[in-house]
Write a protein that holds these residues in place. Structure first.
Motif, PDB file in Angstrom:
ATOM      1  N   VAL A 185       0.415  -5.223  20.670  1.00  0.00           N
ATOM      2  CA  VAL A 185       1.225  -6.066  19.786  1.00  0.00           C
ATOM      3  C   VAL A 185       0.342  -7.071  19.055  1.00  0.00           C
ATOM      4  N   ASP A 186      -0.609  -7.661  19.748  1.00  0.00           N
ATOM      5  CA  ASP A 186      -1.518  -8.632  19.114  1.00  0.00           C
ATOM      6  C   ASP A 186      -2.348  -7.970  18.016  1.00  0.00           C
ATOM      7  N   ARG A 187      -2.859  -6.762  18.305  1.00  0.00           N
ATOM      8  CA  ARG A 187      -3.652  -6.059  17.279  1.00  0.00           C
ATOM      9  C   ARG A 187      -2.779  -5.671  16.081  1.00  0.00           C
ATOM     10  N   LEU A 188      -1.537  -5.311  16.355  1.00  0.00           N
ATOM     11  CA  LEU A 188      -0.620  -4.993  15.255  1.00  0.00           C
ATOM     12  C   LEU A 188      -0.434  -6.191  14.329  1.00  0.00           C
ATOM     13  N   LYS A 189      -0.276  -7.367  14.918  1.00  0.00           N
ATOM     14  CA  LYS A 189      -0.079  -8.573  14.111  1.00  0.00           C
ATOM     15  C   LYS A 189      -1.312  -8.893  13.275  1.00  0.00           C
ATOM     16  N   VAL A 190      -2.476  -8.663  13.860  1.00  0.00           N
ATOM     17  CA  VAL A 190      -3.723  -8.873  13.111  1.00  0.00           C
ATOM     18  C   VAL A 190      -3.789  -7.891  11.938  1.00  0.00           C
ATOM     19  N   HIS A 191      -3.432  -6.629  12.179  1.00  0.00           N
ATOM     20  CA  HIS A 191      -3.443  -5.625  11.110  1.00  0.00           C
ATOM     21  C   HIS A 191      -2.442  -5.986  10.011  1.00  0.00           C
ATOM     22  N   LEU A 192      -1.287  -6.499  10.409  1.00  0.00           N
ATOM     23  CA  LEU A 192      -0.282  -6.897   9.416  1.00  0.00           C
ATOM     24  C   LEU A 192      -0.804  -8.010   8.515  1.00  0.00           C
ATOM     25  N   THR A 193      -1.455  -8.991   9.120  1.00  0.00           N
ATOM     26  CA  THR A 193      -2.030 -10.096   8.339  1.00  0.00           C
ATOM     27  C   THR A 193      -3.112  -9.586   7.390  1.00  0.00           C
ATOM     28  N   HIS A 194      -3.969  -8.740   7.911  1.00  0.00           N
ATOM     29  CA  HIS A 194      -5.054  -8.176   7.100  1.00  0.00           C
ATOM     30  C   HIS A 194      -4.489  -7.333   5.965  1.00  0.00           C
ATOM     31  N   PHE A 195      -3.446  -6.563   6.256  1.00  0.00           N
ATOM     32  CA  PHE A 195      -2.820  -5.716   5.236  1.00  0.00           C
ATOM     33  C   PHE A 195      -2.263  -6.572   4.100  1.00  0.00           C
ATOM     34  N   GLU A 196      -1.566  -7.632   4.446  1.00  0.00           N
ATOM     35  CA  GLU A 196      -0.968  -8.496   3.426  1.00  0.00           C
ATOM     36  C   GLU A 196      -2.038  -9.160   2.569  1.00  0.00           C
ATOM     37  N   GLU A 197      -3.138  -9.565   3.183  1.00  0.00           N
ATOM     38  CA  GLU A 197      -4.239 -10.160   2.421  1.00  0.00           C
ATOM     39  C   GLU A 197      -4.888  -9.129   1.503  1.00  0.00           C
ATOM     40  N   THR A 198      -5.090  -7.925   2.024  1.00  0.00           N
ATOM     41  CA  THR A 198      -5.755  -6.865   1.262  1.00  0.00           C
ATOM     42  C   THR A 198      -4.901  -6.402   0.088  1.00  0.00           C
ATOM     43  N   LEU A 199      -3.590  -6.513   0.233  1.00  0.00           N
ATOM     44  CA  LEU A 199      -2.675  -6.072  -0.816  1.00  0.00           C
ATOM     45  C   LEU A 199      -2.910  -6.816  -2.124  1.00  0.00           C
ATOM     46  N   GLY A 200      -3.469  -8.004  -2.042  1.00  0.00           N
ATOM     47  CA  GLY A 200      -3.739  -8.783  -3.249  1.00  0.00           C
ATOM     48  C   GLY A 200      -5.116  -8.532  -3.838  1.00  0.00           C
ATOM     49  N   GLU A 201      -5.924  -7.697  -3.186  1.00  0.00           N
ATOM     50  CA  GLU A 201      -7.274  -7.423  -3.671  1.00  0.00           C
ATOM     51  C   GLU A 201      -7.285  -6.231  -4.642  1.00  0.00           C
ATOM     52  N   PRO A 202      -8.210  -6.211  -5.598  1.00  0.00           N
ATOM     53  CA  PRO A 202      -8.332  -5.047  -6.479  1.00  0.00           C
ATOM     54  C   PRO A 202      -8.975  -3.867  -5.750  1.00  0.00           C
ATOM     55  N   ASN A 203      -8.643  -2.672  -6.207  1.00  0.00           N
ATOM     56  CA  ASN A 203      -9.230  -1.428  -5.670  1.00  0.00           C
ATOM     57  C   ASN A 203      -9.138  -1.375  -4.137  1.00  0.00           C
ATOM     58  N   LYS A 259       7.379   3.546  12.483  1.00  0.00           N
ATOM     59  CA  LYS A 259       6.601   4.683  11.968  1.00  0.00           C
ATOM     60  C   LYS A 259       7.188   5.199  10.660  1.00  0.00           C
ATOM     61  N   ASP A 260       8.514   5.202  10.572  1.00  0.00           N
ATOM     62  CA  ASP A 260       9.167   5.633   9.331  1.00  0.00           C
ATOM     63  C   ASP A 260       8.778   4.722   8.169  1.00  0.00           C
ATOM     64  N   LEU A 261       8.769   3.415   8.411  1.00  0.00           N
ATOM     65  CA  LEU A 261       8.370   2.464   7.365  1.00  0.00           C
ATOM     66  C   LEU A 261       6.894   2.611   7.011  1.00  0.00           C
ATOM     67  N   LEU A 262       6.053   2.842   8.017  1.00  0.00           N
ATOM     68  CA  LEU A 262       4.624   3.050   7.750  1.00  0.00           C
ATOM     69  C   LEU A 262       4.410   4.252   6.846  1.00  0.00           C
ATOM     70  N   LEU A 316       8.946  -3.961   8.112  1.00  0.00           N
ATOM     71  CA  LEU A 316       8.043  -3.607   9.202  1.00  0.00           C
ATOM     72  C   LEU A 316       7.715  -4.839  10.054  1.00  0.00           C
ATOM     73  N   LYS A 317       7.450  -5.969   9.407  1.00  0.00           N
ATOM     74  CA  LYS A 317       7.142  -7.199  10.148  1.00  0.00           C
ATOM     75  C   LYS A 317       8.308  -7.603  11.048  1.00  0.00           C
ATOM     76  N   GLU A 318       9.518  -7.452  10.542  1.00  0.00           N
ATOM     77  CA  GLU A 318      10.698  -7.789  11.351  1.00  0.00           C
ATOM     78  C   GLU A 318      10.770  -6.909  12.598  1.00  0.00           C
ATOM     79  N   ILE A 319      10.458  -5.630  12.423  1.00  0.00           N
ATOM     80  CA  ILE A 319      10.494  -4.718  13.576  1.00  0.00           C
ATOM     81  C   ILE A 319       9.396  -5.077  14.579  1.00  0.00           C
ATOM     82  N   ILE A 320       8.208  -5.405  14.072  1.00  0.00           N
ATOM     83  CA  ILE A 320       7.111  -5.789  14.974  1.00  0.00           C
ATOM     84  C   ILE A 320       7.462  -7.067  15.723  1.00  0.00           C
ATOM     85  N   LEU A 344       5.815  -4.196  -0.548  1.00  0.00           N
ATOM     86  CA  LEU A 344       6.169  -5.472   0.090  1.00  0.00           C
ATOM     87  C   LEU A 344       7.564  -5.425   0.706  1.00  0.00           C
ATOM     88  N   SER A 345       8.481  -4.712   0.033  1.00  0.00           N
ATOM     89  CA  SER A 345       9.831  -4.577   0.577  1.00  0.00           C
ATOM     90  C   SER A 345       9.803  -3.866   1.929  1.00  0.00           C
TER      91      SER A 345
END
Length: 293
Positions: A225-243, A279-282, A165-169, A159-160
């Motif tokens: 840029v729009d697809r990146l933002k969608v991926h960021l949202t999806h990533f944050e949601e997925t981070l709370g899921e098990p497995n 890319k470094d943060l990724l 990464l979100k700030e850079i995007i 998350l850190s």
């Protein structure tokens, strides 16, 4: 959230013996279970593997059982009394015929041990499982707790990096209109020069703007840029899921691809530097994600 790395230990103590179970796990694409068991508990290997499979989804899990002391009634003495009597008769005849003066002793019989055997008693599998399970259960529970705690620590680090990464995007998104205008001017200048050469100094405005439109479509980074933002949202949601480890890794690959594409299209020095930082943060996030179940 659960990590794939961890360690657990469990102990079972009886009146005459002790069982210690050690369980540890490391990263692996799938679930692999390895066991190291004393001979006494070799029959339980498949059952131990099933127990691990029911509790863990990914990782290389190693289970080791250590056994100290002796179980009651573990060994049995079997005596062939008829054979022993025949042996005694044969030795008495031999003593008489050869006129040995020394009397027969038990030591003489020990040279002929076929009538006396010491064997391991066949064990009841259920009894063995009752001995092993308490230590195994405790070790696997401790391993699970350890993996969950490590998973929470990994989540904090992810998350850190993710917030950075979100700030850079966001900075890249703020640049897209400036990059677009800059690329339009560059494209217009190049095409004007190109068309002037072809027309001998007479510029065709319709042809010019057609070429600009085609080039602009390649240089506009809005979709990336729009697809990146969608991926960021999806990533944050997925981070709370098990497995979610595999899914998160896939999303990181997609984000890396989008950042590479927009950097190549934009041809802007400031944006390129932001893309390198992203890319470094990724990569830092990916190192942590690869430890997750």
């Amino acid at each position: 959230m659960e990590s794939m790395t961890g360690f657990g230990q469990g102990v079972y103590q009886s009146d005459t013996f002790q069982i210690v179970c050690l369980a540890k796990s490391i990263n692996h694409r799938f679930l692999e279970v390895y066991t190291k068991l004393p001979k006494r508990y070799a029959l339980l290997e498949d059952r131990i593997r099933r127990e691990v499979s029911e509790r863990f989804g990914r990782g290389r899990v190693e289970v080791q059982i250590k056994y100290y002391g002796f179980a009651k009634g573990l060994r049995e003495i079997y005596l062939d009394l008829e054979l022993a009597k025949k042996l005694k008769t044969a030795l008495e005849i031999l003593q008489s015929e050869l006129e040995f003066e020394e009397p027969l002793t038990f030591q003489d019989f020990l040279y002929f041990r076929d009538y006396l055997t010491l064997e391991e008693r066949e064990e009841d599998v259920e009894v063995l499982w009752e001995e092993v399970f308490p230590a195994l259960d405790s070790a696997l529970k401790n391993l699970k707790e350890c993996r969950i705690k490590e998973g929470e620590r990994l989540k904090e680090r992810i998350l850190s990096y993710f917030h950075e990464l979100k700030e850079i995007i966001d900075k890249i998104s703020a640049l897209k209109e400036d990059v677009k205008r800059e690329n339009i001017e560059k494209a217009k200048a190049r095409i004007e020069s190109y068309l002037l050469e072809l027309t001998g100094g007479k510029l065709d405005p319709a042809r010019l703007y057609q070429e600009v439109a085609i080039l602009l479509d390649r240089l506009d980074i809005t979709e990336e840029v729009d697809r990146l933002k969608v991926h960021l949202t999806h990533f944050e949601e997925t981070l709370g899921e098990p497995n979610s480890g595999k899914k998160l890794d896939f999303l990181l690959q997609e984000m890396h691809r989008e950042i590479t594409t927009l950097s190549n299209k934009a041809q802007n020095a400031h944006l390129s530097l932001l893309a390198v930082s992203a890319k470094d943060l990724l990569e830092k996030i990916r190192e942590q994600v690869q430890n997750l179940v």
